[in-house]
Design an enzyme around this catalytic site. Structure first.
Site, PDB file in Angstrom:
ATOM      1  N   SER A  10       0.811  -1.247  -0.075  1.00 53.38           N
ATOM      2  CA  SER A  10       0.056  -0.129  -0.095  1.00 53.38           C
ATOM      3  C   SER A  10       0.680   1.095  -0.091  1.00 53.38           C
ATOM      4  CB  SER A  10      -0.685   0.094   1.267  1.00 53.38           C
ATOM      5  OG  SER A  10      -1.401   1.307   1.377  1.00 53.38           O
ATOM      6  N   HIS A  35      -1.121  -1.451  -4.205  1.00 50.85           N
ATOM      7  CA  HIS A  35      -2.624  -1.132  -3.553  1.00 50.85           C
ATOM      8  C   HIS A  35      -2.609   0.447  -3.005  1.00 50.85           C
ATOM      9  CE1 HIS A  35      -6.054  -2.129  -1.037  1.00 50.85           C
ATOM     10  NE2 HIS A  35      -5.547  -1.138  -0.168  1.00 50.85           N
ATOM     11  N   ASP A  37      -4.757   3.316  -1.673  1.00 53.86           N
ATOM     12  CA  ASP A  37      -5.893   3.600  -0.583  1.00 53.86           C
ATOM     13  C   ASP A  37      -6.201   5.333  -1.199  1.00 53.86           C
ATOM     14  OD1 ASP A  37      -5.975   1.389   0.863  1.00 53.86           O
ATOM     15  OD2 ASP A  37      -4.146   1.839   1.473  1.00 53.86           O
ATOM     16  N   MET A  39      -9.033   7.823   0.247  1.00 53.02           N
ATOM     17  CA  MET A  39      -9.669   8.311   1.109  1.00 53.02           C
ATOM     18  C   MET A  39     -10.071   9.764   1.047  1.00 53.02           C
ATOM     19  SD  MET A  39      -7.438   6.767   4.332  1.00 53.02           S
ATOM     20  CE  MET A  39      -6.827   5.169   4.314  1.00 53.02           C
ATOM     21  N   HIS A  68      -8.312   0.996  -3.903  1.00 54.70           N
ATOM     22  CA  HIS A  68      -9.373   0.777  -2.561  1.00 54.70           C
ATOM     23  C   HIS A  68      -9.969   2.238  -2.421  1.00 54.70           C
ATOM     24  CE1 HIS A  68      -9.637  -0.511   1.835  1.00 54.70           C
ATOM     25  NE2 HIS A  68     -10.741  -0.333   1.077  1.00 54.70           N
ATOM     26  N   MET A  70     -12.089   4.422  -0.409  1.00 53.47           N
ATOM     27  CA  MET A  70     -12.897   4.554   0.711  1.00 53.47           C
ATOM     28  C   MET A  70     -13.393   6.018   0.823  1.00 53.47           C
ATOM     29  SD  MET A  70      -9.816   2.914   3.110  1.00 53.47           S
ATOM     30  CE  MET A  70      -8.564   3.133   1.772  1.00 53.47           C
ATOM     31  N   MET A 139     -11.283  -6.297   5.353  1.00 54.06           N
ATOM     32  CA  MET A 139     -10.524  -5.411   6.034  1.00 54.06           C
ATOM     33  C   MET A 139     -10.333  -6.023   7.538  1.00 54.06           C
ATOM     34  SD  MET A 139     -10.333  -2.504   4.533  1.00 54.06           S
ATOM     35  CE  MET A 139      -9.322  -1.782   5.770  1.00 54.06           C
ATOM     36  N   GLY A 144      -9.287   3.770   7.345  1.00 53.43           N
ATOM     37  CA  GLY A 144      -8.596   5.095   7.551  1.00 53.43           C
ATOM     38  C   GLY A 144      -7.233   5.478   7.784  1.00 53.43           C
ATOM     39  N   PHE A 145      -6.631   4.578   8.366  1.00 48.79           N
ATOM     40  CA  PHE A 145      -5.235   4.724   8.612  1.00 48.79           C
ATOM     41  C   PHE A 145      -4.525   3.384   8.462  1.00 48.79           C
ATOM     42  CE2 PHE A 145      -7.751   7.497  11.162  1.00 48.79           C
ATOM     43  CZ  PHE A 145      -7.197   8.737  10.825  1.00 48.79           C
ATOM     44  N   GLY A 146      -3.096   3.512   8.062  1.00 44.20           N
ATOM     45  CA  GLY A 146      -2.039   2.521   8.105  1.00 44.20           C
ATOM     46  C   GLY A 146      -1.562   2.319   9.612  1.00 44.20           C
ATOM     47  N   GLY A 147      -0.962   1.361   9.707  1.00 45.50           N
ATOM     48  CA  GLY A 147      -0.148   1.125  11.154  1.00 45.50           C
ATOM     49  C   GLY A 147      -1.006   0.601  12.227  1.00 45.50           C
ATOM     50  N   ASP A 177      -6.565  -6.679   4.084  1.00 44.56           N
ATOM     51  CA  ASP A 177      -6.021  -5.542   4.299  1.00 44.56           C
ATOM     52  C   ASP A 177      -6.120  -4.952   5.716  1.00 44.56           C
ATOM     53  OD1 ASP A 177      -5.063  -2.918   3.875  1.00 44.56           O
ATOM     54  OD2 ASP A 177      -6.912  -2.420   2.628  1.00 44.56           O
ATOM     55  N   GLY A 178      -4.961  -4.779   6.427  1.00 38.60           N
ATOM     56  CA  GLY A 178      -4.804  -4.265   7.383  1.00 38.60           C
ATOM     57  C   GLY A 178      -3.995  -4.916   8.600  1.00 38.60           C
ATOM     58  N   GLY A 179      -2.892  -4.217   8.933  1.00 35.07           N
ATOM     59  CA  GLY A 179      -2.179  -5.069  10.226  1.00 35.07           C
ATOM     60  C   GLY A 179      -1.404  -6.261   9.565  1.00 35.07           C
ATOM     61  N   GLY A 199       1.309  -2.384   4.045  1.00 29.54           N
ATOM     62  CA  GLY A 199       1.536  -0.766   4.080  1.00 29.54           C
ATOM     63  C   GLY A 199       2.940  -0.799   4.879  1.00 29.54           C
TER      64      GLY A 199
HETATM   65  C1  DX5 Z   1      -6.369   1.264   5.783  1.00 28.16           C
HETATM   66  C2  DX5 Z   1      -6.012   0.847   4.327  1.00 28.16           C
HETATM   67  C3  DX5 Z   1      -4.889   0.093   4.357  1.00 28.16           C
HETATM   68  C4  DX5 Z   1      -3.399   0.341   5.056  1.00 28.16           C
HETATM   69  C5  DX5 Z   1      -2.778  -0.697   5.161  1.00 28.16           C
HETATM   70  O1  DX5 Z   1      -7.681   1.883   5.681  1.00 28.16           O
HETATM   71  O2  DX5 Z   1      -6.936   0.406   3.728  1.00 28.16           O
HETATM   72  O3  DX5 Z   1      -4.599  -0.357   2.867  1.00 28.16           O
HETATM   73  O4  DX5 Z   1      -2.715   1.356   4.302  1.00 28.16           O
HETATM   74  O5  DX5 Z   1      -1.758  -0.421   6.240  1.00 28.16           O
HETATM   75  P1  DX5 Z   1      -0.885  -1.579   7.173  1.00 28.16           P
HETATM   76  O6  DX5 Z   1      -0.493  -2.625   6.400  1.00 28.16           O
HETATM   77  O7  DX5 Z   1      -0.068  -0.480   7.730  1.00 28.16           O
HETATM   78  O8  DX5 Z   1      -2.061  -1.750   8.228  1.00 28.16           O
HETATM   79 ZN    ZN Z   2      -6.685  -0.508   1.510  1.00 28.18          ZN
END
Ligand code: DX5
Ligand code: ZN
Length: 219
Positions: A10, A35, A37, A39, A68, A70, A139, A144-147, A177-179, A199
């Site tokens: 991502s 990927h 994202d 938003m 993706h 959002m 998901m 909304g956020f990475g990490g 997707d996520g974590g 990400g």
């Molecule tokens: C979250 C995004 C993810 C995000 C993943 O809203 O859709 O794609 O960037 O980031 P990590 O891998 O850091 O969870």
């Molecule tokens: Zn995503």
């Protein structure tokens, strides 16, 4: 049928001031797709990038662009993202009243269509569309956020989605997707995922680490 694991870094975790270089480095490191994202500060509490950035990145990568969305509504922007170079366009069913219509719109533009399920969105939201879509995105964080931390409670949903996809007999990607990291990736794969978004774990350590990061997640 679950496919061999593919990794989609991502670009949300890339250095935005050097996005072209980052994308080139990820392709050289063996990423399977990118990927992206998107938003809007309305559907999710963060704002990222739009079609103009996508279009600019196209010159730096021949990888498929996994977009993706959002955003809500999504419908008015589908054509812009298709024209900018999206290969797959994934949206959330909550983004508009007629997800079937949105899928048809994406398909009519010659693009692959994906449906994204938030942690709180039931599997039922995708069932009636399995005959039409190319990808389901599960998901494992709230968007909304990475990490953010991987929500393990979603593994059972991933397994149920795997069964539904296999029962459909259609070649539908199951993306998580996520974590995702080296600890959670094997669990997502064991539950049935065949496409992992990365990400934080994908971009950790800078360009010299990207190939190792991808290899480590592929398992
Ligand atoms: C979250 C995004 C993810 C995000 C993943 O809203 O859709 O794609 O960037 O980031 P990590 O891998 O850091 O969870
Ligand atoms: Zn995503």
């Amino acid at each position: 049928m679950q496919q061999p694991t593919r990794i989609a870094p991502s670009i949300l975790s890339a250095d935005f001031a050097r996005l072209g270089e980052e994308v080139r480095a990820m392709q050289a490191a063996g990423a399977d797709m990118l990927h992206i994202d998107v938003m809007d500060g309305h559907f999710v509490p963060n704002i990222t990038i739009g079609p103009a950035v996508l279009k600019a990145l196209k010159a730096h990568s021949s990888l498929p662009f996994d977009v993706h969305l959002m955003i809500a509504p999504a419908d008015p922007f589908i054509e812009d993202f298709a024209a900018a170079g999206a290969d797959t366009i994934t949206f959330h069913p909550e983004a508009g009243p007629h997800p079937h219509r949105t899928v048809q719109h994406i398909k009519a533009l010659g693009k692959r269509a994906g449906l994204a399920l938030n942690p709180g969105t039931p599997v039922a939201a995708v069932e009636e569309l399995l005959g039409d879509i190319d990808l389901v995105l599960a998901m494992t964080v709230n968007p909304g956020f990475g990490g953010q931390r991987f929500i393990s409670g979603q593994l059972d949903k991933i397994a149920r989605l795997r069964r539904l996809i296999d029962d459909s007999g259609r070649p539908i990607d199951l993306e998580v997707d996520g974590g995702i990291n080296t600890e959670t990736a094997p669990r997502a794969i064991a539950a049935g995922a065949d496409l992992l978004v990365a990400g934080t774990a994908g971009f950790a350590g800078g360009p010299k680490r990207y190939a190792d990061n991808i290899r480590g997640l592929r398992g």
